[in-house]
Design an enzyme around this catalytic site. Structure first.
Site, PDB file in Angstrom:
ATOM      1  N   ARG A   1      -0.079   8.032  -2.548  1.00  0.00           N
ATOM      2  CA  ARG A   1       0.591   8.434  -3.789  1.00  0.00           C
ATOM      3  C   ARG A   1      -0.419   8.983  -4.795  1.00  0.00           C
ATOM      4  O   ARG A   1      -0.168   9.990  -5.458  1.00  0.00           O
ATOM      5  CB  ARG A   1       1.353   7.240  -4.380  1.00  0.00           C
ATOM      6  CG  ARG A   1       2.675   6.941  -3.678  1.00  0.00           C
ATOM      7  CD  ARG A   1       3.199   5.548  -4.032  1.00  0.00           C
ATOM      8  NE  ARG A   1       4.545   5.319  -3.529  1.00  0.00           N
ATOM      9  CZ  ARG A   1       4.835   5.018  -2.262  1.00  0.00           C
ATOM     10  NH1 ARG A   1       3.851   4.917  -1.371  1.00  0.00           N
ATOM     11  NH2 ARG A   1       6.087   4.814  -1.888  1.00  0.00           N
TER      12      ARG A   1
ATOM     13  N   SER B   1      -0.268   2.970   0.934  1.00  0.00           N
ATOM     14  CA  SER B   1       0.810   3.466   0.085  1.00  0.00           C
ATOM     15  C   SER B   1       0.277   3.939  -1.268  1.00  0.00           C
ATOM     16  O   SER B   1       0.678   4.990  -1.783  1.00  0.00           O
ATOM     17  CB  SER B   1       1.867   2.375  -0.120  1.00  0.00           C
ATOM     18  OG  SER B   1       2.460   2.019   1.108  1.00  0.00           O
TER      19      SER B   1
ATOM     20  N   GLU C   1       8.699  -3.816   6.084  1.00  0.00           N
ATOM     21  CA  GLU C   1       7.468  -3.576   6.836  1.00  0.00           C
ATOM     22  C   GLU C   1       6.803  -4.883   7.294  1.00  0.00           C
ATOM     23  O   GLU C   1       5.961  -4.886   8.184  1.00  0.00           O
ATOM     24  CB  GLU C   1       6.490  -2.771   5.993  1.00  0.00           C
ATOM     25  CG  GLU C   1       5.969  -3.506   4.776  1.00  0.00           C
ATOM     26  CD  GLU C   1       5.507  -2.556   3.669  1.00  0.00           C
ATOM     27  OE1 GLU C   1       4.322  -2.565   3.369  1.00  0.00           O
ATOM     28  OE2 GLU C   1       6.352  -1.813   3.136  1.00  0.00           O
TER      29      GLU C   1
ATOM     30  N   SER D   1      13.249   4.469   1.250  1.00  0.00           N
ATOM     31  CA  SER D   1      12.986   4.717  -0.174  1.00  0.00           C
ATOM     32  C   SER D   1      12.054   5.908  -0.358  1.00  0.00           C
ATOM     33  O   SER D   1      11.976   6.481  -1.454  1.00  0.00           O
ATOM     34  CB  SER D   1      12.376   3.475  -0.826  1.00  0.00           C
ATOM     35  OG  SER D   1      11.092   3.192  -0.286  1.00  0.00           O
TER      36      SER D   1
END
Length: 420
Positions: free
Chosen positions: A32, A28, A310, A167
């Site tokens: 990003r 993640s 998750e 999200s």
């Protein structure tokens, strides 16, 4: 990596496992950081980047758009360049690629076509694509495959989305927003947004790049227009990928230490500390890392996992091994992840003998003797994690397509086997 038998015999622990584990970096955070580096005002370095299928797909997508992404070493250098020309983006099974890249593709001067693995064609992305249309980007399609027609700039402005399914719908717009002429003002209307720690992560990464973000109002996030400053990142270990390893300690009554566990983090996986404590484990955050020692018998739990969905597959696997009932709720949104995870968990744990009831937003599990059998993964790395946890405590568990774990953890099967 050598070829693996399919289904793969999950290693069975013959006693308490004692291990120290160093995890790959966070997927993640890596993805990003890569996106923002690609639209920054100069080169950035993503240190200790995760090298996995999802991050390789992101690097390839950004390269296709025009950035130079050097993935030859442990630290990846991203040199931004104008997005000029037509391109094709393969999203594979990566939700972050499917959702985060279209908003920056709108900044290109070209036609950008998106497609991916067959499983991805049922995963939701329409909210992002519809929002882009309202912000001034021409998009053809509302699900994979789709096409973004870039004109070199995006108007931006205010948009309302229903992010109750993911999200990532909001993160996708925020990551690109500073480069839009009016920035973005994203407002959520619908059921509560799941996985809020991931939104906190997005905001923190944006601020690291000097982007002005206002998240002070509930269900509203604004990004001011301006420069995305070049900035280096040091990627934390992927704490969600710690779930099977810490679960191994819990399932076998052993001790596992995960090195370099951050004392402060926005990662959802940090919730494992509280969850495993509730299940009867001894949990200690030390200078060496996070140490978990499993109990003689696991305790069932009643948990709302809405913000950390998750983790549900690994937690459900442990609940199937517990001596008291468990209730996992608040995770209806994980039906739209790599697979319908609630249905898959109910089917596969039930196939090994678990007494499990599928609810609209969760699972109920009651103590029952488990047996061996084939545990199907549905091309979902988290399902594979659940299968190997059960396999560590139950004879004869065979995990189908364990290689799907390469999505976030290269050579997971070899690493896992080395712990026994």
């Amino acid at each position: 990596m050598t070829s693996l038998p399919d289904p793969w015999p999950a290693p069975r622990a013959t006693g308490p496992v004692d291990a120290v584990v160093t995890l790959p970096g966070s997927k993640s955070l890596t993805n990003r950081a890569l996106v923002l580096a690609a639209i920054a005002d100069g080169p950035s370095v993503v240190r200790r980047a995760l090298r996995s299928r999802d991050t390789s797909l992101m690097a390839a997508a950004l390269t296709a758009l025009g950035s130079a992404v050097d993935t030859s070493g442990e630290d990846w250098t991203v040199t931004p360049a104008p997005f000029v020309g037509d391109a094709t983006v393969d999203v594979g099974l990566a939700g972050t690629v499917m959702r985060f890249v279209p908003p920056i593709a709108g900044l290109s001067r070209g036609t950008i076509s998106f497609d991916g693995d067959a499983h991805m064609r049922s995963r939701p992305v329409g909210e992002v694509l519809t929002a882009l249309g309202e912000l001034g980007v021409r998009v053809e399609g509302t699900s994979l495959p789709f096409t973004v027609h870039g004109t070199g700039s995006v108007r931006g402005g205010t948009v309302v989305v229903d992010a109750s399914a993911s999200s990532q719908f909001i993160s996708a717009l925020l990551l690109a927003g500073a480069r839009y002429e009016q920035g973005v003002d994203v407002r959520h209307e619908g059921k509560p947004v799941p996985s809020l720690p991931h939104l906190d992560m997005t905001v923190a990464v944006l601020r690291h790049h000097g982007v002005e973000v206002d998240d002070s109002d509930a269900n509203r996030w604004t990004v001011a227009p301006g420069t995305v400053r070049a900035a280096d990142h040091v990627i934390e270990p992927d704490l969600s990928n710690a779930a099977p390893f810490l679960g191994l300690a819990a399932a076998t009554g052993g001790t596992v230490t995960v090195r370099d566990w951050p004392r402060e983090t926005t990662q959802a996986g940090d919730a494992l500390r509280e969850i495993l404590t509730l299940m009867g484990c001894e949990v200690a955050l030390t200078d060496a890392g996070l140490r978990v020692t499993g109990p003689t018998e696991l305790q069932g739990v009643d948990l709302d996992l809405h913000d950390v969905g998750e983790l549900t597959p690994a937690v459900a696997a442990l609940c199937a091994l517990a001596r008291t009932p468990s209730h996992l709720r608040g995770v209806g949104h994980i039906r739209h992840h790599e697979t319908d995870r609630l249905a898959a968990l109910a089917t596969e744990l039930g196939g090994l003998g678990a007494d499990v009831t599928e609810r609209p937003d969760g699972l109920d599990l009651r103590p029952a003797p488990l047996t061996g059998g084939v545990f199907h993964t549905y091309a979902d790395h988290r399902m594979a994690h659940a299968g190997v946890i059960v396999g560590a405590a139950v004879d004869g568990v065979l995990v189908e397509d364990v290689a799907t774990t390469a999505k976030t953890f290269p050579d997971f099967p070899g690493f896992w086997s080395g712990l026994f």
